[in-house]
Design an enzyme around this catalytic site. Structure first.
Site, PDB file in Angstrom:
ATOM      1  N   ARG A 232       0.820  -1.213   0.000  1.00 55.22           N
ATOM      2  CA  ARG A 232       0.000   0.000   0.000  1.00 55.22           C
ATOM      3  C   ARG A 232       0.854   1.263   0.000  1.00 55.22           C
ATOM      4  O   ARG A 232       0.325   2.365   0.056  1.00 55.22           O
ATOM      5  CB  ARG A 232      -0.937  -0.010   1.212  1.00 55.22           C
ATOM      6  CG  ARG A 232      -2.051  -1.014   1.031  1.00 55.22           C
ATOM      7  CD  ARG A 232      -3.130  -0.848   2.056  1.00 55.22           C
ATOM      8  NE  ARG A 232      -4.239  -1.728   1.745  1.00 55.22           N
ATOM      9  CZ  ARG A 232      -5.076  -2.226   2.639  1.00 55.22           C
ATOM     10  NH1 ARG A 232      -4.923  -1.922   3.916  1.00 55.22           N
ATOM     11  NH2 ARG A 232      -6.067  -3.005   2.280  1.00 55.22           N
TER      12      ARG A 232
ATOM     13  N   GLU B  75      -0.981  -8.565  -5.729  1.00 52.82           N
ATOM     14  CA  GLU B  75      -2.329  -9.083  -5.976  1.00 52.82           C
ATOM     15  C   GLU B  75      -2.298 -10.571  -6.347  1.00 52.82           C
ATOM     16  O   GLU B  75      -3.170 -11.324  -5.935  1.00 52.82           O
ATOM     17  CB  GLU B  75      -3.033  -8.271  -7.074  1.00 52.82           C
ATOM     18  CG  GLU B  75      -3.450  -6.876  -6.618  1.00 52.82           C
ATOM     19  CD  GLU B  75      -4.441  -6.891  -5.458  1.00 52.82           C
ATOM     20  OE1 GLU B  75      -5.113  -7.910  -5.237  1.00 52.82           O
ATOM     21  OE2 GLU B  75      -4.526  -5.870  -4.745  1.00 52.82           O
TER      22      GLU B  75
ATOM     23  N   TYR C 195     -10.342 -10.110 -11.776  1.00 51.15           N
ATOM     24  CA  TYR C 195     -10.059  -9.478 -10.475  1.00 51.15           C
ATOM     25  C   TYR C 195      -8.702  -8.785 -10.488  1.00 51.15           C
ATOM     26  O   TYR C 195      -8.583  -7.607 -10.129  1.00 51.15           O
ATOM     27  CB  TYR C 195     -10.096 -10.505  -9.324  1.00 51.15           C
ATOM     28  CG  TYR C 195      -9.498  -9.881  -8.091  1.00 51.15           C
ATOM     29  CD1 TYR C 195     -10.233  -8.949  -7.353  1.00 51.15           C
ATOM     30  CD2 TYR C 195      -8.170 -10.121  -7.723  1.00 51.15           C
ATOM     31  CE1 TYR C 195      -9.662  -8.295  -6.277  1.00 51.15           C
ATOM     32  CE2 TYR C 195      -7.592  -9.473  -6.646  1.00 51.15           C
ATOM     33  CZ  TYR C 195      -8.351  -8.559  -5.933  1.00 51.15           C
ATOM     34  OH  TYR C 195      -7.781  -7.890  -4.894  1.00 51.15           O
TER      35      TYR C 195
ATOM     36  N   ASP D 288     -13.377  -9.983  -5.944  1.00 50.29           N
ATOM     37  CA  ASP D 288     -12.829 -11.236  -5.411  1.00 50.29           C
ATOM     38  C   ASP D 288     -13.810 -11.787  -4.378  1.00 50.29           C
ATOM     39  O   ASP D 288     -14.927 -11.262  -4.229  1.00 50.29           O
ATOM     40  CB  ASP D 288     -11.428 -11.017  -4.816  1.00 50.29           C
ATOM     41  CG  ASP D 288     -11.472 -10.206  -3.527  1.00 50.29           C
ATOM     42  OD1 ASP D 288     -12.526  -9.608  -3.226  1.00 50.29           O
ATOM     43  OD2 ASP D 288     -10.449 -10.174  -2.819  1.00 50.29           O
TER      44      ASP D 288
ATOM     45  N   CYS E  61     -21.006  -6.367  12.350  1.00 48.28           N
ATOM     46  CA  CYS E  61     -21.911  -5.349  11.821  1.00 48.28           C
ATOM     47  C   CYS E  61     -21.959  -4.104  12.703  1.00 48.28           C
ATOM     48  O   CYS E  61     -22.178  -2.996  12.212  1.00 48.28           O
ATOM     49  CB  CYS E  61     -23.314  -5.918  11.656  1.00 48.28           C
ATOM     50  SG  CYS E  61     -23.343  -7.372  10.601  1.00 48.28           S
TER      51      CYS E  61
ATOM     52  N   CYS F  97     -19.530  -1.633  11.501  1.00 46.45           N
ATOM     53  CA  CYS F  97     -19.453  -1.519  10.037  1.00 46.45           C
ATOM     54  C   CYS F  97     -19.853  -0.124   9.565  1.00 46.45           C
ATOM     55  O   CYS F  97     -20.922   0.384   9.931  1.00 46.45           O
ATOM     56  CB  CYS F  97     -20.381  -2.559   9.412  1.00 46.45           C
ATOM     57  SG  CYS F  97     -20.412  -2.434   7.625  1.00 46.45           S
TER      58      CYS F  97
ATOM     59  N   THR G  85      -7.429 -28.113  -2.617  1.00 44.26           N
ATOM     60  CA  THR G  85      -8.819 -27.681  -2.817  1.00 44.26           C
ATOM     61  C   THR G  85      -9.768 -28.872  -2.995  1.00 44.26           C
ATOM     62  O   THR G  85     -10.842 -28.903  -2.414  1.00 44.26           O
ATOM     63  CB  THR G  85      -8.909 -26.764  -4.064  1.00 44.26           C
ATOM     64  OG1 THR G  85      -7.789 -25.906  -4.050  1.00 44.26           O
ATOM     65  CG2 THR G  85     -10.187 -25.956  -4.056  1.00 44.26           C
TER      66      THR G  85
HETATM   67 FE1  SF4 Z   1     -22.685  -6.467   8.543  1.00 41.51          FE
HETATM   68 FE2  SF4 Z   1     -21.563  -4.437   7.255  1.00 41.51          FE
HETATM   69 FE3  SF4 Z   1     -21.327  -6.869   6.283  1.00 41.51          FE
HETATM   70 FE4  SF4 Z   1     -23.671  -5.657   6.252  1.00 41.51          FE
HETATM   71  S1  SF4 Z   1     -21.851  -5.048   5.138  1.00 41.51           S
HETATM   72  S2  SF4 Z   1     -23.286  -7.770   6.842  1.00 41.51           S
HETATM   73  S3  SF4 Z   1     -23.603  -4.514   8.149  1.00 41.51           S
HETATM   74  S4  SF4 Z   1     -20.484  -6.149   8.231  1.00 41.51           S
END
Ligand code: SF4
Length: 357
Positions: A25, A37, A120, A138, A199, A202, A306
């Site tokens: 990066r 990559e 990709y 990906d 989440c 997120c 695999t």
């Molecule tokens: Fe959860 Fe964010 Fe993934 Fe949605 S995008 S499932 S809110 S981590």
């Protein structure tokens, strides 16, 4: 596309704050982005870091890679797996030198002509090195989009994959494709992870349709996998004085072109009928032209690919008679010479369980 700009802004802003400090990066050099990559396909970031640095020390430019000694190249790939990636890198480097003046092309159609560069990798190089608004889809990105847009079909089915590609193209970021594509990869790697996505932390939770419906743990859906083929692999440590025999695998098939112990595979119904020691003796006599006597079993190991699981039994033999053939390529080597040759991980396990490593 609902909330397109909001999702862009939230992800790019988040990425700029949380992005991990990774060696690839720190550059926009297309050659270095390409190497990173390709290494990152199927391989964890933490594993790639050391390989990436060592690779670029030895092959700092596309010209060095195009002229790379095959043995040295494989040695730098040893342990990363999927060895055709390294061979394709060199083939592509030769093409870049011979046809493109050593420059990585900056358009999708031309870059895709290079060996080993699929959609990709092309998208990643074009967006990160050249700031082109091209999607790079990906496994991480498939997972993120399938949840964000609540795509409930099996993502390995062609129509569903096409739908995700269409979404990815519609979502491609015109102003900052590099940060946006990397933010999706970062989100998939650190927050929107396969099991129990995080989440609550997120940045796009408020736009996420799977989260809203409470189905984030059920997506993406995949077609149930076929069970892996179970293969018994008898790896032979054939000793002669203070040396043992190694063999270069053929240029076709699994682990092609890498060094290994001579081996015999047994699978399916053969497992009931084949006598392993006799089978190994025949293999050594018919394919290599040497006679041996059996000594003992040295150890066992397993390795999972695999589609195949190898149960490896390492058997010791003593050389009795016969000279080595021209083909397949074989050598008598001492234990302290092992590091000179590129062995795949499966055979390193066999060497270890035979106390050779
Ligand atoms: Fe959860 Fe964010 Fe993934 Fe949605 S995008 S499932 S809110 S981590």
């Amino acid at each position: 596309m609902n909330n397109r700009n909001e999702i862009h802004n939230a992800l790019v802003a988040w990425y700029k704050v949380v992005k991990r400090d990774l060696p690839w990066r720190k550059t926009q050099d297309p050659y270095k982005i390409w190497i990173s990559e390709v290494m990152l396909q199927q391989t964890l970031v933490e594993t790639v870091k050391g390989y990436y640095t060592r690779f670029l020390e030895t092959f700092p430019t596309v010209y060095d890679l195009a002229g790379a000694d095959d043995e040295l190249l494989m040695k730098h790939w040893e342990g990363l797996g999927y060895y055709s990636r390294a061979r394709n890198l060199k083939r592509a480097a030769i093409m870049l030198v011979e046809e493109f003046n050593g420059e990585m092309p900056d358009d999708l159609k031309t870059i895709r002509k290079l060996p080993g560069i699929g959609p990709y990798t092309a998208g990643a190089i074009l967006s990160i090195a050249y700031d082109k608004p091209v999607a790079a889809v990906d496994g991480n990105v498939i997972r993120v989009y399938s949840r964000l847009f609540k795509i409930e079909g099996e993502v390995d089915q062609k129509e569903v994959k096409t739908t995700i590609d269409e979404i990815a193209n519609l979502m491609a970021h015109e102003e900052d494709p590099s940060s946006y594509n990397q933010s999706l990869m970062e989100l998939g790697a650190t927050v929107c992870i396969p099991k129990n996505p995080r989440c609550l932390t997120c940045p796009v939770q408020s736009y996420c349709q799977a989260f809203e419906a409470g189905v984030q743990n059920d997506l993406p859906k995949k077609t149930p996998k076929k069970p892996k083929k179970e293969v018994d692999l008898y790896a032979m440590v054939v000793k002669k004085d203070d040396a043992f025999l190694i063999l270069k695998r053929s240029e076709q098939g699994l682990l092609s072109g890498l060094w290994s112990l001579p081996s015999a595979e047994v699978s399916g119904d053969e497992k009931e009928t084949v006598v392993p020691v006799d089978n190994c003796r025949h293999m050594l006599s018919d394919e290599i032209g040497i006679d041996v006597s059996y000594v003992r079993e040295l150890g066992i190991a397993t390795h999972v690919f695999t589609h195949i699981r190898w149960s490896i039994k390492v058997l010791e033999f003593n050389w009795v008679a016969g000279a080595l053939p021209d083909y397949p390529e074989t050598k008598w080597i001492r234990k302290d010479e092992i590091e000179t040759y590129a062995f795949p991980t499966a055979y390193k396990k066999a060497l270890r369980s035979g106390s050779l490593l």
